[in-house]
Structures are given as structure tokens and as C-alpha cells.
Scaffold this motif. Structure first.
Motif, PDB file in Angstrom:
ATOM      1  N   LEU A 198     100.338  11.915 -44.241  1.00  0.00           N
ATOM      2  CA  LEU A 198     101.176  13.111 -44.156  1.00  0.00           C
ATOM      3  C   LEU A 198     101.967  13.115 -42.854  1.00  0.00           C
ATOM      4  CD1 LEU A 198      98.740  15.840 -45.535  1.00  0.00           C
ATOM      5  CD2 LEU A 198     100.780  14.931 -46.658  1.00  0.00           C
ATOM      6  N   VAL A 199     101.334  12.691 -41.757  1.00  0.00           N
ATOM      7  CA  VAL A 199     102.045  12.603 -40.470  1.00  0.00           C
ATOM      8  C   VAL A 199     103.194  11.605 -40.574  1.00  0.00           C
ATOM      9  CG1 VAL A 199     101.826  11.927 -38.050  1.00  0.00           C
ATOM     10  CG2 VAL A 199     100.029  13.291 -39.130  1.00  0.00           C
ATOM     11  N   ALA A 200     102.917  10.443 -41.190  1.00  0.00           N
ATOM     12  CA  ALA A 200     103.972   9.437 -41.365  1.00  0.00           C
ATOM     13  C   ALA A 200     105.111   9.991 -42.205  1.00  0.00           C
ATOM     14  CB  ALA A 200     103.391   8.182 -42.006  1.00  0.00           C
ATOM     15  N   GLY A 201     104.774  10.768 -43.237  1.00  0.00           N
ATOM     16  CA  GLY A 201     105.817  11.370 -44.063  1.00  0.00           C
ATOM     17  C   GLY A 201     106.661  12.353 -43.290  1.00  0.00           C
ATOM     18  N   LEU A 202     106.037  13.130 -42.408  1.00  0.00           N
ATOM     19  CA  LEU A 202     106.794  14.101 -41.603  1.00  0.00           C
ATOM     20  C   LEU A 202     107.726  13.392 -40.633  1.00  0.00           C
ATOM     21  CD1 LEU A 202     104.029  16.765 -40.870  1.00  0.00           C
ATOM     22  CD2 LEU A 202     105.996  17.001 -42.381  1.00  0.00           C
TER      23      LEU A 202
ATOM     24  N   SER B 178     109.049  10.403 -41.058  1.00  0.00           N
ATOM     25  CA  SER B 178     110.141   9.851 -41.869  1.00  0.00           C
ATOM     26  C   SER B 178     111.135  10.935 -42.257  1.00  0.00           C
ATOM     27  CB  SER B 178     109.572   9.191 -43.134  1.00  0.00           C
ATOM     28  OG  SER B 178     108.694   8.146 -42.812  1.00  0.00           O
ATOM     29  N   LEU B 179     110.607  12.122 -42.601  1.00  0.00           N
ATOM     30  CA  LEU B 179     111.496  13.222 -42.970  1.00  0.00           C
ATOM     31  C   LEU B 179     112.342  13.648 -41.782  1.00  0.00           C
ATOM     32  CD1 LEU B 179     112.349  15.306 -45.087  1.00  0.00           C
ATOM     33  CD2 LEU B 179     110.491  16.775 -44.292  1.00  0.00           C
ATOM     34  N   TRP B 180     111.745  13.704 -40.598  1.00  0.00           N
ATOM     35  CA  TRP B 180     112.502  14.046 -39.395  1.00  0.00           C
ATOM     36  C   TRP B 180     113.625  13.035 -39.176  1.00  0.00           C
ATOM     37  CZ3 TRP B 180     110.819  12.562 -33.856  1.00  0.00           C
ATOM     38  CH2 TRP B 180     111.751  13.046 -32.931  1.00  0.00           C
ATOM     39  N   ALA B 181     113.311  11.758 -39.356  1.00  0.00           N
ATOM     40  CA  ALA B 181     114.336  10.727 -39.164  1.00  0.00           C
ATOM     41  C   ALA B 181     115.465  10.877 -40.166  1.00  0.00           C
ATOM     42  CB  ALA B 181     113.703   9.343 -39.269  1.00  0.00           C
ATOM     43  N   SER B 182     115.131  11.277 -41.402  1.00  0.00           N
ATOM     44  CA  SER B 182     116.160  11.376 -42.445  1.00  0.00           C
ATOM     45  C   SER B 182     117.114  12.539 -42.214  1.00  0.00           C
ATOM     46  CB  SER B 182     115.505  11.509 -43.821  1.00  0.00           C
ATOM     47  OG  SER B 182     114.843  12.759 -43.942  1.00  0.00           O
ATOM     48  N   ILE B 183     116.666  13.565 -41.478  1.00  0.00           N
ATOM     49  CA  ILE B 183     117.539  14.713 -41.220  1.00  0.00           C
ATOM     50  C   ILE B 183     117.957  14.761 -39.752  1.00  0.00           C
ATOM     51  CG2 ILE B 183     116.563  16.073 -43.092  1.00  0.00           C
ATOM     52  CD1 ILE B 183     114.871  17.558 -41.102  1.00  0.00           C
TER      53      ILE B 183
ATOM     54  N   LEU C  40     114.158   6.622 -31.778  1.00  0.00           N
ATOM     55  CA  LEU C  40     113.681   6.930 -33.119  1.00  0.00           C
ATOM     56  C   LEU C  40     113.939   5.770 -34.070  1.00  0.00           C
ATOM     57  CD1 LEU C  40     112.443   8.982 -35.032  1.00  0.00           C
ATOM     58  CD2 LEU C  40     114.713   9.939 -35.391  1.00  0.00           C
ATOM     59  N   ASP C  41     115.085   5.084 -33.940  1.00  0.00           N
ATOM     60  CA  ASP C  41     115.386   3.949 -34.816  1.00  0.00           C
ATOM     61  C   ASP C  41     114.346   2.843 -34.658  1.00  0.00           C
ATOM     62  OD1 ASP C  41     117.577   5.254 -35.756  1.00  0.00           O
ATOM     63  OD2 ASP C  41     119.010   4.223 -34.463  1.00  0.00           O
TER      64      ASP C  41
ATOM     65  N   LEU D 143     103.357   8.863 -51.959  1.00  0.00           N
ATOM     66  CA  LEU D 143     104.735   8.417 -52.139  1.00  0.00           C
ATOM     67  C   LEU D 143     105.685   8.887 -51.047  1.00  0.00           C
ATOM     68  CD1 LEU D 143     105.266   8.829 -55.990  1.00  0.00           C
ATOM     69  CD2 LEU D 143     105.284   6.697 -54.705  1.00  0.00           C
ATOM     70  N   ALA D 144     105.465  10.091 -50.513  1.00  0.00           N
ATOM     71  CA  ALA D 144     106.451  10.689 -49.605  1.00  0.00           C
ATOM     72  C   ALA D 144     106.804   9.797 -48.415  1.00  0.00           C
ATOM     73  CB  ALA D 144     105.966  12.058 -49.137  1.00  0.00           C
ATOM     74  N   PRO D 145     105.821   9.276 -47.644  1.00  0.00           N
ATOM     75  CA  PRO D 145     106.221   8.450 -46.489  1.00  0.00           C
ATOM     76  C   PRO D 145     107.058   7.245 -46.880  1.00  0.00           C
ATOM     77  CG  PRO D 145     103.879   9.010 -46.399  1.00  0.00           C
ATOM     78  CD  PRO D 145     104.357   9.414 -47.751  1.00  0.00           C
ATOM     79  N   SER D 146     106.663   6.563 -47.963  1.00  0.00           N
ATOM     80  CA  SER D 146     107.376   5.343 -48.370  1.00  0.00           C
ATOM     81  C   SER D 146     108.766   5.650 -48.907  1.00  0.00           C
ATOM     82  CB  SER D 146     106.559   4.598 -49.432  1.00  0.00           C
ATOM     83  OG  SER D 146     105.261   4.331 -48.963  1.00  0.00           O
ATOM     84  N   VAL D 147     108.858   6.653 -49.778  1.00  0.00           N
ATOM     85  CA  VAL D 147     110.155   6.979 -50.385  1.00  0.00           C
ATOM     86  C   VAL D 147     111.144   7.452 -49.327  1.00  0.00           C
ATOM     87  CG1 VAL D 147     111.316   8.562 -51.965  1.00  0.00           C
ATOM     88  CG2 VAL D 147     109.186   7.465 -52.652  1.00  0.00           C
ATOM     89  N   ILE D 148     110.692   8.322 -48.433  1.00  0.00           N
ATOM     90  CA  ILE D 148     111.602   8.835 -47.404  1.00  0.00           C
ATOM     91  C   ILE D 148     112.023   7.715 -46.464  1.00  0.00           C
ATOM     92  CG2 ILE D 148     111.856  10.475 -45.502  1.00  0.00           C
ATOM     93  CD1 ILE D 148     109.857  12.279 -46.923  1.00  0.00           C
TER      94      ILE D 148
END
Length: 297
Positions: free
Chosen positions: A5-9, A11-16, A163-164, A221-226
Motif C-alpha cells: 500500500l505504501v508503494a502504491g501511494l 507511485s500515485l504521488w509520482a503520477s500526479i 523522485l524520478d 495491482l495498484a502499485p504495479s499498474v500505477i
């Protein structure tokens, strides 16, 4: 699964993420003003008014990338951005100001107003970003973008990384977490084959539908997909250029590890939930029989 879940968050931060796009803004401004100078009735070479220090990097960029046959070649975008990283930001600012002053001094076509407003907005952004960075006027566009780019502080240390760059390490973390989860689930099934094991039914993975499957698939799925969206799909949509080989290899590793986790998760859910149903159904039948007898009495 909590770390996933942390990894997904992250990744989500990076996407936005809205880090200032210094290099891309400068590239767009320079190419527009150099390529459309004749349209705006700029007399002579737009770079002629600059001193040698400011003119050199921009003249080299024009020579390499702004030939009419190459201007719209999308495959050159990575090379253009790499070349623009080394251009001093002050050279771009001086060139844009002087060119816009020449344009403002001459009558312009009726449709030029909106375009010129966009150029002025880009110039204002670059000027504000240079001030915000606190760097000297000799700083390059790459220096300014690196200074203003989003950073992550490594827990327990004062070390900060871009971040990159963090996203590359994050891909390895996602693969490791997925492989660990796969190993854990496979071990659980193997142990159950030898001797029945107690499994905590509060584990979200073993909740019944619809809550269990939805939360489990989202967690896995969330961390990988994002991450794949941020590193592969979004760049393809923006530039049309495929990411480099190392990023593609990481994406393949992330996809394979995620698929393995999903397969083992499905196997564990089937085994333990079916067993729980075998034990629960007779108990429910007995309770229903007792209840029927009481009602009949």
C-alpha cells in the motif's frame, strides 16, 4: 501487504506530481520563437542581438535540431531535452525577452495575440523558477529543474533523492514485495498439504466477496499498474517515444511478479475459503434444524 500500500501511494504521488517542467517549457519557447521569427516580422537573425555567451548554446541547438526537416521529428525529443539541459537559463531568458520586445515593436497578424500571450506566460514561468531555485544566472536549465524537482527523504537519514530516481528503486521494491507475497502464499498452501494450519480469517485476502477480492486485487495491482502508467504509458502518450531499455525491463519484471502474486492469491482463496465453507455449512444446517424444531414446539 501494508508495504505494498505504501508503494502504491508513492507511485500515485509520482503520477500526479507537478514538478516544474523547466526544460520542456524552455524548449517549447525557444523552438517557437526561433522557428516563427519570420511570421512575427522579426528582422534578421533573432540571436544576433545577444552576446556571444548567450548566443552560442542557442545557435548550436538551432543548428542541430531546428532544420525544417527535423523540427517535428518526435524521435529527436529525448536528444532535444538532453541538449537543452546544458543551456544556461539566463541565455533563454535574455533571448526570449529581446525577441518579444522586437515582436511588440512591429504590427502583428490578427491571430498572433493568443500565441504571444502563451510565450509571455512561459517566459514568466522560467523567470519565476530561476528566482525560486536561488541559483546563479550561469545555472543551466538542468540545474534549475533538478533543484526544483520533487524529492523524497530516505527514512532515518538526511539523504534526499530525486523522485524520478526513486521510481527506479521503487520498481525493485515492488518486485521484491510481490515475490515475497508469492513465496508466503505458496508456503502456506504447501504447509496446509502436509498438516492443516490455522489461518487468521481477519486477513483481508481471505474475506469473502465482494470486500475480500476487491481489496486484495487493489492492494496487489495498484502499485504495479500505477508505476507502469507513470513510467511507460504516460511518456508514450506525451512524446510518442518508448522509454529506455532499463525501464522496459523493470516494467516486465514488475508485470511478471504481479502476475505470480495474483495466481497464488487466487489459489489460496479457493483452498481456504472452500474449506471454511465445508465446516460452516453443516453447522448452519444444524442451527437451522434446531431453530425449526423450536418453532414447531
Amino acid at each position: 501487504m501494508q508495504w505494498m500500500l505504501v508503494a502504491g501511494l508513492i507511485s500515485l504521488w509520482a503520477s500526479i506530481d507537478n514538478s516544474p517542467q523547466v526544460i520542456e517549457t524552455a524548449r517549447r519557447l525557444v523552438e517557437s520563437l526561433l522557428s516563427n521569427a519570420e511570421y512575427y516580422h522579426v528582422a534578421g537573425d533573432p540571436l544576433a542581438a545577444l552576446n556571444e555567451t548567450a548566443r552560442g548554446p542557442l545557435a548550436q541547438y538551432r543548428h542541430e535540431f531546428l532544420h525544417p526537416a527535423l523540427r517535428f521529428e518526435r524521435s529527436l525529443l529525448p536528444d532535444k531535452r538532453a541538449a537543452m539541459r546544458g543551456v544556461p537559463i539566463d541565455s533563454v531568458l535574455v533571448f526570449a525577452r529581446s525577441t518579444l520586445e522586437q515582436i511588440d515593436a512591429r504590427p502583428q497578424p490578427a491571430l498572433a495575440g493568443a500565441l504571444l500571450d502563451g510565450y509571455r506566460a512561459d517566459l514568466a514561468k522560467l523567470d519565476a523558477w530561476r528566482e525560486e531555485s536561488g541559483l546563479a544566472t550561469t545555472a543551466t536549465l538542468g540545474d534549475v529543474q533538478d533543484r526544483l524537482g520533487s524529492r523524497i527523504t530516505v527514512p532515518g537519514t538526511d539523504l534526499t533523492i530525486q523522485l524520478d530516481r526513486c521510481l527506479s528503486w521503487l520498481a525493485l521494491a515492488i518486485v521484491g514485495l510481490q515475490l515475497y507475497l508469492t513465496s508466503l502464499l505458496a508456503t502456506l498452501c504447501d504447509a496446509d498439504d502436509q498438516e492443516p494450519v490455522h489461518v487468521d480469517r481477519s486477513w483481508v485476502l481471505l474475506h469473502r466477496a465482494p470486500l475480500g477480492p476487491v481489496l486484495t486485487w487493489l492492494t496487489i495491482l495498484a502499485p504495479s499498474v500505477i508505476w507502469i502508467w507513470q513510467q511507460i504509458v504516460a511518456p508514450l502518450g506525451e512524446t510518442g517515444v518508448a522509454p529506455d531499455l532499463s525501464t522496459l525491463m523493470l516494467a516486465v519484471a514488475v508485470s511478471i511478479a504481479t502476475g505470480m502474486s495474483l495466481y497464488e492469491t487466487r489459489r489460496v482463496r479457493r483452498r481456504f475459503l472452500s474449506r471454511a465453507a465445508e465446516h460452516t455449512e453443516p453447522q448452519l444446517a444444524d442451527m437451522q434444524a434446531v431453530s425449526a424444531e423450536r418453532r414447531a414446539a
